[in-house]
Enzyme design. Structure first.
Site, PDB file in Angstrom:
ATOM      1  CE1 TYR A  55      -3.498   2.726   0.612  1.00 21.28           C
ATOM      2  CE2 TYR A  55      -2.145   3.348   2.490  1.00 21.28           C
ATOM      3  CZ  TYR A  55      -3.176   3.615   1.614  1.00 21.28           C
ATOM      4  OH  TYR A  55      -3.882   4.786   1.741  1.00 21.28           O
ATOM      5  CD  GLU A  78      -8.304   6.685   4.304  1.00 15.04           C
ATOM      6  OE1 GLU A  78      -8.297   6.783   5.540  1.00 15.04           O
ATOM      7  OE2 GLU A  78      -7.268   6.474   3.648  1.00 15.04           O
ATOM      8  CD1 TRP A 122      -3.689   2.349   5.818  1.00 11.53           C
ATOM      9  CD2 TRP A 122      -5.881   2.710   5.803  1.00 11.53           C
ATOM     10  NE1 TRP A 122      -4.137   2.165   4.524  1.00 11.53           N
ATOM     11  CE2 TRP A 122      -5.488   2.376   4.491  1.00 11.53           C
ATOM     12  CE3 TRP A 122      -7.233   2.963   6.032  1.00 11.53           C
ATOM     13  CZ2 TRP A 122      -6.372   2.301   3.422  1.00 11.53           C
ATOM     14  CZ3 TRP A 122      -8.122   2.889   4.963  1.00 11.53           C
ATOM     15  CH2 TRP A 122      -7.684   2.566   3.681  1.00 11.53           C
TER      16      TRP A 122
END
Length: 190
Positions: free
Chosen positions: A19, A41, A49
């Site tokens: 990522y 999100e 995250w």
């Protein structure tokens, strides 16, 4: 040779490294990915995250690969199925927000726009590239994220507070906050 990355990138998690290395801070114009990331999100609110990233494949399966047309029509039975799915964060408000966001997104499209045109219009189509030193942290929110958050809320989107929106803008490359010592920063200068 050791590759230097932003300090937040967990080197023990390959998914997280991928990522960081290939998505975060890279301009995205793919409608499906923009819609997916907006919802992920929002799902991240109050969590890490990394937790969401580890469940990303589960989210894709559970939410019909982020097909907004399908998500906008989810009924109570589908919501109950989602809330029983361990592959996602089973939070009633966050699941409801994904459905509401699909409906708001479809309204945006019905107006003749797209997430791509709408979002990137806030930065005149060009990413904002910041230059933070290795020990500096990017802000949690800015005037721009405040403005975009307010507009998204007015359009009916949920879980789009300014802090979430700033992280979203980083994730889709509207803002590039790679640290000065990060190899992605060096790639940009090359």
């Amino acid at each position: 040779m050791t590759i230097e990355r932003c300090s937040w990138a967990n080197t023990a998690n390959q998914r997280y490294l991928d990522y960081h290395d290939h998505e975060w801070g890279v301009p995205c114009h793919d409608e499906n990915t923009l819609f997916e990331m907006l919802n992920l999100e929002g799902a991240q609110a109050g969590l890490s995250w990394e937790t969401i990233l580890n469940k990303r494949d589960g989210y894709r399966l559970a939410f019909d690969h982020w097909d907004a047309e399908k998500i906008a029509r989810y009924d109570a039975a589908k919501v109950a199925e989602l809330l029983a799915n361990p592959g996602i964060v089973r939070n009633k408000l966050k699941v409801a927000a994904a459905i509401t966001n699909a409906q708001a997104y479809l309204r945006l499209r019905a107006e003749g726009s797209s997430l791509d045109a709408y979002l990137w219009g806030f930065v005149d189509g060009q990413p904002i590239v910041n230059h933070y030193s290795a020990d500096e942290r990017s802000p949690a929110r800015t005037e721009l994220s405040d403005r975009l958050s307010k507009d998204l809320l007015q359009r009916g989107f949920k879980f789009v507070g300014s802090t979430i929106v700033y992280a979203y803008m980083q994730g889709i490359g509207m803002i590039d906050d790679h640290a000065a010592n990060c190899f992605r920063q060096a790639k940009r200068r090359a």
